[in-house]
Write a protein that holds these residues in place. Structure first.
Motif, PDB file in Angstrom:
ATOM      1  N   GLN A  86      -2.540 -45.291   4.943  1.00  0.00           N
ATOM      2  CA  GLN A  86      -3.289 -45.291   6.183  1.00  0.00           C
ATOM      3  C   GLN A  86      -2.314 -45.556   7.316  1.00  0.00           C
ATOM      4  OE1 GLN A  86      -7.118 -47.281   6.160  1.00  0.00           O
ATOM      5  NE2 GLN A  86      -6.554 -48.319   8.038  1.00  0.00           N
ATOM      6  N   SER A  87      -2.461 -44.826   8.418  1.00  0.00           N
ATOM      7  CA  SER A  87      -1.581 -45.043   9.565  1.00  0.00           C
ATOM      8  C   SER A  87      -1.889 -46.398  10.196  1.00  0.00           C
ATOM      9  CB  SER A  87      -1.756 -43.928  10.594  1.00  0.00           C
ATOM     10  OG  SER A  87      -3.068 -43.951  11.126  1.00  0.00           O
ATOM     11  N   ALA A  88      -0.988 -46.864  11.024  1.00  0.00           N
ATOM     12  CA  ALA A  88      -1.141 -48.177  11.647  1.00  0.00           C
ATOM     13  C   ALA A  88      -2.427 -48.278  12.460  1.00  0.00           C
ATOM     14  CB  ALA A  88       0.071 -48.483  12.526  1.00  0.00           C
ATOM     15  N   ASN A  89      -2.831 -47.190  13.119  1.00  0.00           N
ATOM     16  CA  ASN A  89      -4.054 -47.245  13.926  1.00  0.00           C
ATOM     17  C   ASN A  89      -5.309 -46.926  13.111  1.00  0.00           C
ATOM     18  OD1 ASN A  89      -4.145 -44.460  13.631  1.00  0.00           O
ATOM     19  ND2 ASN A  89      -3.521 -44.019  15.735  1.00  0.00           N
ATOM     20  N   GLY A  90      -5.144 -46.601  11.837  1.00  0.00           N
ATOM     21  CA  GLY A  90      -6.292 -46.358  10.968  1.00  0.00           C
ATOM     22  C   GLY A  90      -6.950 -45.007  11.119  1.00  0.00           C
ATOM     23  N   LYS A  91      -6.429 -44.134  11.975  1.00  0.00           N
ATOM     24  CA  LYS A  91      -7.066 -42.841  12.212  1.00  0.00           C
ATOM     25  C   LYS A  91      -6.643 -41.770  11.217  1.00  0.00           C
ATOM     26  CE  LYS A  91      -7.781 -43.537  17.133  1.00  0.00           C
ATOM     27  NZ  LYS A  91      -7.463 -43.059  18.483  1.00  0.00           N
ATOM     28  N   SER A  92      -5.563 -41.998  10.491  1.00  0.00           N
ATOM     29  CA  SER A  92      -5.055 -41.026   9.526  1.00  0.00           C
ATOM     30  C   SER A  92      -4.977 -41.687   8.161  1.00  0.00           C
ATOM     31  CB  SER A  92      -3.664 -40.537   9.945  1.00  0.00           C
ATOM     32  OG  SER A  92      -3.713 -39.914  11.214  1.00  0.00           O
ATOM     33  N   GLU A 117      -0.224 -37.590  14.837  1.00  0.00           N
ATOM     34  CA  GLU A 117       0.209 -38.400  13.699  1.00  0.00           C
ATOM     35  C   GLU A 117       1.180 -37.625  12.809  1.00  0.00           C
ATOM     36  OE1 GLU A 117      -0.307 -41.549  13.668  1.00  0.00           O
ATOM     37  OE2 GLU A 117      -2.350 -42.050  13.106  1.00  0.00           O
TER      38      GLU A 117
END
Length: 182
Positions: A86-92, A117
């Motif tokens: 999961q990306s740091a911002n949670g969007k990916s 991303e």
């Protein structure tokens, strides 16, 4: 599945499998080409690791990547639906959907990348390959410094024994499937 959930599965599975193989943390680390600190951090549930290195540990323990990251209570050993990145911002995110035995293993993944991303991957071992299918958006795949643009409905097959990169350079969300065979 949260990132914390998968780390708990890896922690429990790694300790159990390492003990079954009668390996010390140092022995496992040496065989998988990682540090003992990495093994200790994974077993304590406090360290994250690249998917490629986790696959190397699974190989040393003679289990599939899916078995290492899945809940020990899973009813069907080939259906996983485990979020593994999961990306740091949670969007990916990347989610391992299912796997099937092949010469060694085949895995089906769902990947989602938000606009802007990027996911950078280390080279996989020789003999691994990937099959991508773009469901929505445009995937920019970089292999050995060469970019490939894949739009919705496109497929692409490649040997993943070189570093590769997934990027969403577009303005809309990207959704694609990834099948890994090794």
């Amino acid at each position: 599945m949260t990132q914390q959930g998968i780390l708990e599965y890896v922690s429990d599975n790694l300790k159990r499998l390492r003990e079954q193989h009668q390996l010390s943390q140092q022995q496992l680390a040496d065989l998988a080409s990682v540090s003992r600190r990495t093994i200790a951090g994974l077993e304590s549930g406090e360290m994250n690791i690249s998917l490629t290195k986790l696959a190397a540990i699974a190989s040393v323990l003679d289990v599939s990547f899916a078995e290492l990251v899945s809940s020990p209570a899973a009813k069907n050993p080939h259906i996983h639906q485990v979020k593994t990145w999961q990306s740091a911002n949670g969007k990916s995110f990347a989610e391992l959907n299912c796997s099937a035995p092949a010469q060694q293993q085949v895995e089906l993944w769902t990947w989602s990348l938000a606009s802007g991303e990027v996911y950078e991957a280390e080279a996989d071992p020789q003999g691994w390959s990937e099959l991508l299918y773009v469901v929505h958006g445009t995937l920019t795949l970089t292999l050995d410094k060469v970019q490939h643009q894949l739009g919705a409905g496109s497929s692409f097959v490649y040997a993943s024994s070189v570093p590769y990169r997934y990027a969403n350079l577009g303005t809309e969300p990207l959704l694609f499937t990834r099948t890994v065979a090794y």
